[in-house]
Design a protein around this motif. Structure first.
Motif, PDB file in Angstrom:
ATOM      1  N   ILE A   1      -4.946   7.899   9.553  1.00 43.82           N
ATOM      2  CA  ILE A   1      -6.362   7.975   9.212  1.00 43.82           C
ATOM      3  C   ILE A   1      -6.733   6.601   8.670  1.00 43.82           C
ATOM      4  CG2 ILE A   1      -8.096   9.104   7.784  1.00 43.82           C
ATOM      5  CD1 ILE A   1      -6.268  11.589   7.831  1.00 43.82           C
ATOM      6  N   PRO A   2      -7.488   5.801   9.426  1.00 35.21           N
ATOM      7  CA  PRO A   2      -7.740   4.406   9.046  1.00 35.21           C
ATOM      8  C   PRO A   2      -8.458   4.253   7.706  1.00 35.21           C
ATOM      9  CG  PRO A   2      -8.771   4.928  11.166  1.00 35.21           C
ATOM     10  CD  PRO A   2      -8.074   6.165  10.690  1.00 35.21           C
ATOM     11  N   GLU A   3      -9.197   5.265   7.277  1.00 35.41           N
ATOM     12  CA  GLU A   3      -9.920   5.163   6.008  1.00 35.41           C
ATOM     13  C   GLU A   3      -9.003   5.342   4.801  1.00 35.41           C
ATOM     14  OE1 GLU A   3     -12.489   5.959   9.282  1.00 35.41           O
ATOM     15  OE2 GLU A   3     -10.886   7.246   8.537  1.00 35.41           O
ATOM     16  N   LEU A   4      -7.776   5.806   5.031  1.00 36.61           N
ATOM     17  CA  LEU A   4      -6.822   5.997   3.950  1.00 36.61           C
ATOM     18  C   LEU A   4      -5.864   4.812   3.878  1.00 36.61           C
ATOM     19  CD1 LEU A   4      -5.843   9.772   4.360  1.00 36.61           C
ATOM     20  CD2 LEU A   4      -7.580   8.775   2.868  1.00 36.61           C
ATOM     21  N   SER A   5      -5.276   4.614   2.697  1.00 34.03           N
ATOM     22  CA  SER A   5      -4.285   3.547   2.526  1.00 34.03           C
ATOM     23  C   SER A   5      -2.967   3.958   3.171  1.00 34.03           C
ATOM     24  CB  SER A   5      -4.064   3.280   1.037  1.00 34.03           C
ATOM     25  OG  SER A   5      -3.369   4.377   0.450  1.00 34.03           O
ATOM     26  N   ILE A   6      -2.023   3.033   3.235  1.00 33.06           N
ATOM     27  CA  ILE A   6      -0.696   3.324   3.770  1.00 33.06           C
ATOM     28  C   ILE A   6      -0.052   4.442   2.962  1.00 33.06           C
ATOM     29  CG2 ILE A   6       1.633   2.392   4.104  1.00 33.06           C
ATOM     30  CD1 ILE A   6       0.187  -0.364   4.585  1.00 33.06           C
ATOM     31  N   THR A   7      -0.108   4.326   1.627  1.00 34.91           N
ATOM     32  CA  THR A   7       0.468   5.346   0.745  1.00 34.91           C
ATOM     33  C   THR A   7      -0.171   6.697   0.992  1.00 34.91           C
ATOM     34  OG1 THR A   7       0.920   3.684  -0.947  1.00 34.91           O
ATOM     35  CG2 THR A   7       0.885   5.985  -1.665  1.00 34.91           C
ATOM     36  N   GLU A   8      -1.485   6.735   1.076  1.00 35.42           N
ATOM     37  CA  GLU A   8      -2.188   8.002   1.285  1.00 35.42           C
ATOM     38  C   GLU A   8      -1.824   8.623   2.627  1.00 35.42           C
ATOM     39  OE1 GLU A   8      -6.208   7.051  -1.332  1.00 35.42           O
ATOM     40  OE2 GLU A   8      -5.988   6.223   0.679  1.00 35.42           O
ATOM     41  N   ASN A   9      -1.654   7.817   3.676  1.00 36.38           N
ATOM     42  CA  ASN A   9      -1.252   8.336   4.979  1.00 36.38           C
ATOM     43  C   ASN A   9       0.168   8.897   4.932  1.00 36.38           C
ATOM     44  OD1 ASN A   9      -3.037   8.060   7.524  1.00 36.38           O
ATOM     45  ND2 ASN A   9      -3.521   6.227   6.337  1.00 36.38           N
TER      46      ASN A   9
ATOM     47  N   PRO B   1       8.162  -6.461  -3.173  1.00 35.59           N
ATOM     48  CA  PRO B   1       6.737  -6.710  -2.946  1.00 35.59           C
ATOM     49  C   PRO B   1       6.220  -5.789  -1.849  1.00 35.59           C
ATOM     50  CG  PRO B   1       8.056  -8.464  -2.002  1.00 35.59           C
ATOM     51  CD  PRO B   1       8.996  -7.562  -2.740  1.00 35.59           C
ATOM     52  N   CYS B   2       5.199  -5.057  -2.165  1.00 30.79           N
ATOM     53  CA  CYS B   2       4.632  -4.126  -1.219  1.00 30.79           C
ATOM     54  C   CYS B   2       3.164  -3.926  -1.571  1.00 30.79           C
ATOM     55  CB  CYS B   2       5.375  -2.782  -1.296  1.00 30.79           C
ATOM     56  SG  CYS B   2       4.736  -1.577  -0.136  1.00 30.79           S
ATOM     57  N   ARG B   3       2.361  -3.751  -0.561  1.00 32.27           N
ATOM     58  CA  ARG B   3       0.944  -3.498  -0.791  1.00 32.27           C
ATOM     59  C   ARG B   3       0.590  -2.139  -0.184  1.00 32.27           C
ATOM     60  NH1 ARG B   3      -1.205  -9.050   1.430  1.00 32.27           N
ATOM     61  NH2 ARG B   3       0.783  -9.034   2.459  1.00 32.27           N
ATOM     62  N   PRO B   4       1.022  -1.043  -0.846  1.00 30.27           N
ATOM     63  CA  PRO B   4       0.834   0.270  -0.248  1.00 30.27           C
ATOM     64  C   PRO B   4      -0.611   0.742  -0.237  1.00 30.27           C
ATOM     65  CG  PRO B   4       1.725   0.495  -2.438  1.00 30.27           C
ATOM     66  CD  PRO B   4       1.721  -0.986  -2.110  1.00 30.27           C
ATOM     67  N   HIS B   5      -1.484   0.043  -0.939  1.00 33.02           N
ATOM     68  CA  HIS B   5      -2.873   0.482  -0.983  1.00 33.02           C
ATOM     69  C   HIS B   5      -3.734  -0.228   0.048  1.00 33.02           C
ATOM     70  CE1 HIS B   5      -1.905   3.030  -4.287  1.00 33.02           C
ATOM     71  NE2 HIS B   5      -1.324   2.019  -4.882  1.00 33.02           N
ATOM     72  N   ARG B   6      -3.117  -1.071   0.886  1.00 28.52           N
ATOM     73  CA  ARG B   6      -3.836  -1.690   2.001  1.00 28.52           C
ATOM     74  C   ARG B   6      -4.116  -0.638   3.047  1.00 28.52           C
ATOM     75  NH1 ARG B   6      -0.925  -6.794   4.271  1.00 28.52           N
ATOM     76  NH2 ARG B   6      -2.878  -6.912   5.373  1.00 28.52           N
ATOM     77  N   ARG B   7      -5.123  -0.864   3.822  1.00 26.99           N
ATOM     78  CA  ARG B   7      -5.446   0.029   4.925  1.00 26.99           C
ATOM     79  C   ARG B   7      -4.500  -0.293   6.089  1.00 26.99           C
ATOM     80  NH1 ARG B   7      -7.689   2.805   1.711  1.00 26.99           N
ATOM     81  NH2 ARG B   7      -9.829   2.564   1.072  1.00 26.99           N
TER      82      ARG B   7
END
Length: 167
Positions: free
Chosen positions: A96-104, A132-138
């Motif tokens: 779901i593109p509107e969600l972050s990586i973590t949320e998906n 280092p991780c950016r789990p809140h990126r789309r």
């Protein structure tokens, strides 16, 4: 747990479908702090092996053993493997593109209580600090990434052709 400790073993896994032996005597050993990639051609059995591990194919529908953290596992379904901490993120996952990586990743299994999602719950602070991780990126869909690269290449070609034509 020592970094060389065996955390997962799949021993002599064989899975058959009517008329087809999808896996024959497959073994896999994973030590702590290791990352493995399961690679192979279409039909090689990669997804089948992961479905055995995750309980999609329950115990009794294949032969062999799954040993997780020193204990033989007999998963009857996906939920039973998830309760032990084994979760498979399938390559066919519809993002779901509107969600972050973590949320998906946590979609359907969001950590929280009373309808409120607690994204920090269950995270090891040492892991957050050391990797280092950016789990809140789309997430980018592969097609979007491909289009972005093609557009960038097109700009380069246009720039090159403009320079050439102006000479």
């Amino acid at each position: 747990m020592p970094s060389n400790a065996v955390i997962l073993e799949m021993r002599a896994i064989t899975k058959e479908f009517p008329g087809v032996k999808a896996l024959e005597d497959v073994s896999l050993t994973v030590h702590a702090d290791e990352i493995h990639a399961i690679c192979g051609e279409n039909g090689a059995g990669k997804s089948t092996l992961m479905k055995v591990l995750s309980g999609v194919y329950p115990y009794g529908t294949y032969s062999g053993d799954i040993v997780y953290q020193g204990e033989v596992m007999r998963f009857k379904d996906i939920k039973s493997s998830e309760q032990q901490g084994i979760v498979i993120i399938h390559q066919e996952l519809a993002l779901i593109p509107e969600l972050s990586i973590t949320e998906n990743i946590f979609l359907g299994n969001e950590p929280g209580r009373g309808g409120v999602i607690d994204w920090q719950r269950g995270q090891d602070p040492r892991r957050r600090a050391s990797r280092p991780c950016r789990p809140h990126r789309r997430p980018r869909h592969p097609d979007q990434e491909h289009r972005r690269r093609q557009a960038a290449a097109g700009r380069d070609r246009q720039g090159a052709s403009t320079r050439t034509s102006s000479c």
